[in-house]
Motif scaffolding. Structure first.
Motif, PDB file in Angstrom:
ATOM      1  N   VAL A 295       0.825  -1.211   0.000  1.00 20.01           N
ATOM      2  CA  VAL A 295       0.000   0.000   0.000  1.00 20.01           C
ATOM      3  C   VAL A 295       0.861   1.263   0.000  1.00 20.01           C
ATOM      4  O   VAL A 295       0.537   2.257  -0.648  1.00 20.01           O
ATOM      5  N   THR A 296       1.975   1.222   0.730  1.00 18.79           N
ATOM      6  CA  THR A 296       2.823   2.419   0.831  1.00 18.79           C
ATOM      7  C   THR A 296       3.836   2.531  -0.300  1.00 18.79           C
ATOM      8  O   THR A 296       4.561   3.520  -0.381  1.00 18.79           O
ATOM      9  N   GLY A 297       3.915   1.520  -1.147  1.00 20.86           N
ATOM     10  CA  GLY A 297       4.831   1.585  -2.279  1.00 20.86           C
ATOM     11  C   GLY A 297       6.180   0.947  -2.014  1.00 20.86           C
ATOM     12  O   GLY A 297       7.032   0.916  -2.893  1.00 20.86           O
TER      13      GLY A 297
ATOM     14  N   PHE B 107      -7.664  -5.951  -8.934  1.00 21.44           N
ATOM     15  CA  PHE B 107      -9.012  -5.708  -8.417  1.00 21.44           C
ATOM     16  C   PHE B 107      -9.195  -4.263  -7.954  1.00 21.44           C
ATOM     17  O   PHE B 107     -10.301  -3.858  -7.617  1.00 21.44           O
ATOM     18  N   VAL B 108      -8.107  -3.499  -7.933  1.00 17.25           N
ATOM     19  CA  VAL B 108      -8.184  -2.096  -7.532  1.00 17.25           C
ATOM     20  C   VAL B 108      -7.295  -1.277  -8.451  1.00 17.25           C
ATOM     21  O   VAL B 108      -6.126  -1.600  -8.646  1.00 17.25           O
ATOM     22  N   ASP B 109      -7.824  -0.200  -8.977  1.00 22.90           N
ATOM     23  CA  ASP B 109      -7.017   0.719  -9.776  1.00 22.90           C
ATOM     24  C   ASP B 109      -6.267   1.646  -8.814  1.00 22.90           C
ATOM     25  O   ASP B 109      -6.887   2.454  -8.125  1.00 22.90           O
ATOM     26  N   PRO B 110      -4.926   1.504  -8.711  1.00 18.57           N
ATOM     27  CA  PRO B 110      -4.161   2.308  -7.751  1.00 18.57           C
ATOM     28  C   PRO B 110      -4.338   3.809  -7.940  1.00 18.57           C
ATOM     29  O   PRO B 110      -4.144   4.590  -7.003  1.00 18.57           O
ATOM     30  N   ALA B 111      -4.696   4.219  -9.158  1.00 21.85           N
ATOM     31  CA  ALA B 111      -4.833   5.650  -9.429  1.00 21.85           C
ATOM     32  C   ALA B 111      -6.236   6.171  -9.134  1.00 21.85           C
ATOM     33  O   ALA B 111      -6.472   7.373  -9.150  1.00 21.85           O
ATOM     34  N   ALA B 112      -7.165   5.269  -8.848  1.00 16.07           N
ATOM     35  CA  ALA B 112      -8.549   5.682  -8.625  1.00 16.07           C
ATOM     36  C   ALA B 112      -8.724   6.265  -7.224  1.00 16.07           C
ATOM     37  O   ALA B 112      -7.949   5.975  -6.303  1.00 16.07           O
TER      38      ALA B 112
ATOM     39  N   VAL C  50      -6.672   3.235  -1.770  1.00 17.58           N
ATOM     40  CA  VAL C  50      -5.999   2.711  -0.573  1.00 17.58           C
ATOM     41  C   VAL C  50      -6.985   2.032   0.377  1.00 17.58           C
ATOM     42  O   VAL C  50      -6.733   0.901   0.824  1.00 17.58           O
ATOM     43  N   PRO C  51      -8.121   2.677   0.733  1.00 16.63           N
ATOM     44  CA  PRO C  51      -9.083   1.979   1.596  1.00 16.63           C
ATOM     45  C   PRO C  51      -9.569   0.662   0.992  1.00 16.63           C
ATOM     46  O   PRO C  51      -9.754  -0.324   1.719  1.00 16.63           O
TER      47      PRO C  51
END
Length: 203
Positions: A54-56, A132-137, A141-142
């Motif tokens: 999550v933090t990269g 399953f999640v677009d990191p840019a959307a 993060v949540p």
């Protein structure tokens, strides 16, 4: 949350690996309570990988060959240590449910280390969650934390199930030194094999 995510998570978690092997060993050697503690420890060991993703930090680990190799071989060394301690263990088993003082702490600590020292788990989350999640959307993060929480819950339930099953059949081992020696040897060899596989893997 998609059905595809749940099915993929279940397949990944149920596939035997170091965490499953350790939970089975805990259930066979110390009973149901220790198997659940081991499952909890393996689950908690996922937390650093989730936070890294999550933090990269996972991207840094992926980009740095040196960092990846250091973590990888720490994991290999720990699996070899587990194999050695398994073979050295000469204690007998009992069905009274009594464990030595501090055994729960030892079990959960070892379980946490098993997953923390596995860089492939961070790589898995780095490749898995973006599907399953677009990191840019917005709200990415949540949602990543939510999906990671579901993954951890499934991990705990499946691992605990493995361990409780092992604990249920442990009475077949108690009082049979030959079976006990075979069991310890099998787990030791499995830990060594998993360590070798980890040593040969690349990013």
């Amino acid at each position: 949350m998609s059905l595809t995510f749940l099915i993929t998570t279940l397949i990944v978690v149920a596939t035997p690996g170091t965490g499953v092997v350790y939970t089975l060993a805990a259930g066979l050697s110390r009973g149901r309570r220790s198997s659940v503690v081991a499952a909890l420890g393996c689950t908690l060991g996922i937390v650093p990988h989730v936070l890294a993703t999550v933090t990269g930090l996972a991207a840094v680990l992926h980009a740095s060959a040196v960092a990846f190799q250091v973590v990888k071989f720490l994991g290999v060394a720990y699996l070899i240590y587990l194999a050695w301690t398994t073979l050295r263990d000469r204690s007998t088993l009992s069905l009274d449910g009594a464990a030595a003082p501090g055994s729960a702490v030892r079990v959960i600590t070892r379980a946490i280390l098993i997953n923390i020292l596995n860089p492939k788990l961070t790589m898995f989350f780095l490749a898995f969650l973006p599907q399953f999640v677009d990191p840019a959307a917005a709200g990415a993060v949540p949602r990543m934390l939510l999906l990671s929480g579901v993954f951890m819950l499934v991990t705990f339930v499946v691992f605990a199930g493995y361990g409780i099953f092992a604990a249920a059949v442990r009475h077949r081992v108690v009082g049979r030194p030959r079976v006990l020696r075979w069991m310890r040897g099998s787990f030791a060899v499995t830990f060594l094999a998993l360590g070798a596989r980890l040593a040969l893997t690349n990013r």
